[in-house]
Write an enzyme that holds these catalytic residues in place. Structure first.
Site, PDB file in Angstrom:
ATOM      1  N   ASP A   1      -6.619  -1.384  -9.056  1.00 45.61           N
ATOM      2  CA  ASP A   1      -7.460  -0.805 -10.156  1.00 45.61           C
ATOM      3  C   ASP A   1      -6.932  -0.402 -11.435  1.00 45.61           C
ATOM      4  OD1 ASP A   1      -9.628  -0.204  -8.551  1.00 45.61           O
ATOM      5  OD2 ASP A   1      -9.109   1.169  -7.187  1.00 45.61           O
TER       6      ASP A   1
ATOM      7  N   GLY B   1      14.576  -8.016  -6.783  1.00 44.85           N
ATOM      8  CA  GLY B   1      15.189  -8.899  -8.269  1.00 44.85           C
ATOM      9  C   GLY B   1      16.457  -8.842  -7.415  1.00 44.85           C
ATOM     10  N   GLY B   2      17.460  -9.214  -7.927  1.00 45.23           N
ATOM     11  CA  GLY B   2      18.841 -10.197  -7.602  1.00 45.23           C
ATOM     12  C   GLY B   2      19.777  -9.601  -6.729  1.00 45.23           C
TER      13      GLY B   2
ATOM     14  N   GLU C   1      -9.986  -1.482  -5.080  1.00 48.86           N
ATOM     15  CA  GLU C   1      -8.526  -1.858  -4.825  1.00 48.86           C
ATOM     16  C   GLU C   1      -7.914  -2.760  -3.543  1.00 48.86           C
ATOM     17  OE1 GLU C   1      -5.952   0.155  -6.405  1.00 48.86           O
ATOM     18  OE2 GLU C   1      -4.395  -1.169  -5.597  1.00 48.86           O
TER      19      GLU C   1
ATOM     20  N   GLN D   1     -12.094   3.269 -11.015  1.00 51.39           N
ATOM     21  CA  GLN D   1     -11.002   3.686 -11.402  1.00 51.39           C
ATOM     22  C   GLN D   1     -10.359   3.018 -12.597  1.00 51.39           C
ATOM     23  OE1 GLN D   1      -6.798   4.319  -9.533  1.00 51.39           O
ATOM     24  NE2 GLN D   1      -7.868   4.508  -8.108  1.00 51.39           N
TER      25      GLN D   1
END
Ligand code: CAO
Length: 422
Positions: A172, A254-255, A140, A17
């Site tokens: 991959d 995130g925040g 993977e 892959q």
């Protein structure tokens, strides 16, 4: 219109892959990608998890569209000679064999440069050169573990709280995408200097690059001692004691806090959920959408910091609000308030999604043996290029054509076939 990468010739010495994902992308954009495969068997994915007897498996067709296939035994003298000719005439060679395989075949970087000083040799390996694990073969999930994805994905407590693998191919296809950027960079460099170069991406590095915010969190944890947006804060501070980034379940990376919330039918439909983000500056619209205007002025809710101790209660309130709505109805309500959210979509829903069909993100491709197959088209959209996906090649489909292009006569091709070099 001619495609931007037309004229770039790529030897695709890739399999499975990571490498094929890279070269498929370049083929979509016009490069002539010649997949070099062992006679008789070819890429192992041709026969892995077949859904139609004797037809190339979807694992292969979905990663090798728009390419040509040349069978070549590069361990025979005659096969090596063909490869040498190809190297002389190509711009790029991409490979993702196990460590040292190309050298053992006799195609060291020094030899390749001797044959073609302009050659760009692009490699995927599990670990980078000189790394203490550089000799390891990697698939993977191994990369997801080595690159930090597994230790930061999943649950921090409960029966299933161990490190968890993502279904997305972070090891991959993600590495292949990084490699494609490297190849194009080296190609632009070559236009200026005339010189080729070696480009390498390790799967560990590519996964780590996508885990950047988790490394950010490790650095914050080292300095501050806790992570205020994690679900462990502030009621389960013991999970920060060892100063190792804990797994955060479905928390926003995130925040902005976020979570996966149940919708109508979740008891029987495993995907009746939405992802809801409590975006800081969208707090007032969230209160309006939920019919809780009093939260807009209550100091216990007005800032992200104040909300965090109540975040479970906030999510429970949203869940209560959407319990009689399907995931699509819920999103239809929240989109009016500009709230970042989306339904959790199953593969079946994505396969039949009209918008994805219209944009070319899911395409149907005619195939000589399979009839036709659905595949994922280019996620990159251009204003002046519409990448068209054509079928993956049958094993050796273009052998004669490629050899003729290298100057072999029909008789020489027949001889190569006789000794099973092609
Ligand atoms: N003719 C003759 N020989 C060929 C050939 C051809 N056309 N193409 C490949 N080969 C040979 C190679 O020379 C090599 O032989 P030796 O080991 O004897 O030198 C062998 O086939 C391929 O070896 P491999 O190590 O690449 O294959 P594997 O199935 O044992 O391992 C994988 C597969 C993926 C673990 C390994 O290739 C690897 O670690 N690759 C780098 C990381 C990577 O890309 N992994 C992601 C794969 S996608 O999940």
């Amino acid at each position: 219109m001619s495609k931007p990468l037309e004229g770039i010739k790529i030897i695709d010495f890739t399999h499975v892959q990571a490498g094929p994902a890279c070269t498929q992308l370049l083929a979509w954009f016009g490069a002539d990608v010649i997949k070099v495969e062992r006679p008789g068997a070819g890429d192992v994915t041709r026969s892995q998890l077949r859904d139609i007897p004797d037809a190339d498996a979807l694992y292969f067709t979905m990663l090798n569209s728009n390419k040509r296939s040349l069978t070549l035994d590069t361990k025979t003298q005659q096969g090596k000679e063909v490869l040498e000719k190809l190297i002389r005439e190509s711009d790029v060679m991409v490979e993702n064999f196990g460590p040292g395989a190309l050298d053992r075949m006799g195609f060291t970087w020094a030899r390749i440069q001797e044959l073609n000083p302009g050659m760009i040799l692009a490699s995927v390996k599990g670990f980078s050169e000189g790394h203490h694990f550089e000799d390891l073969k990697v698939y993977e999930n191994v990369a997801q573990c080595a690159g930090g994805a597994a230790s930061t994905t999943g649950w921090w407590k409960g029966e299933n709280s161990g490190p968890t693998i993502s279904a997305a191919a972070l090891g991959d296809s993600n590495t292949g995408m990084h490699l494609a950027i490297g190849i194009l960079t080296a190609y632009v460099g070559r236009l200026k200097t005339g010189k080729g170069q070696k480009v390498a991406v390790s799967m560990q590095d590519a996964v780590l690059n996508l885990c950047r915010v988790k490394m950010r969190d490790q650095l914050r944890l080292d300095r501050v001692g806790y992570l205020e947006e994690y679900p462990q804060y502030p009621h389960e501070m013991q999970y920060f004691e060892d100063k190792v980034v804990p797994r955060g379940g479905n928390a926003g990376g995130g925040g902005q806090p976020g979570w996966i919330l149940k919708c109508k039918g979740w008891e029987t439909d495993p995907n009746a959920y939405i992802y809801f983000t409590v975006q800081g500056h969208a707090w007032d619209p969230i209160c309006d959408a939920l019919g809780r205007p009093e939260w807009k002025t209550d100091p216990a809710y007005t800032t992200a910091k104040a909300r965090q101790p109540h975040i479970d209660e906030i999510f429970a309130t949203i869940e209560d609000f959407i319990k009689d709505k399907t995931k699509f109805e819920a999103v239809d309500i929240f989109r009016k308030y500009d709230i970042p959210c989306a339904p959790v979509l199953s593969m079946k829903e994505l396969l039949h999604d009209e918008s994805l069909r219209k944009s070319g993100s899911i395409v149907e491709v005619p195939h000589k043996v399979r009839g036709s197959y659905y595949t994922i088209g280019s996620p990159i959209k251009f204003s002046d290029l519409k990448p068209e996906v054509s079928a993956s090649p049958l094993l050796g489909e273009h052998t004669d054509e490629v050899l003729a292009g290298l100057g072999y006569t029909p008789q020489q091709i027949a001889e190569l076939r006789e000794i099973r070099a092609v």
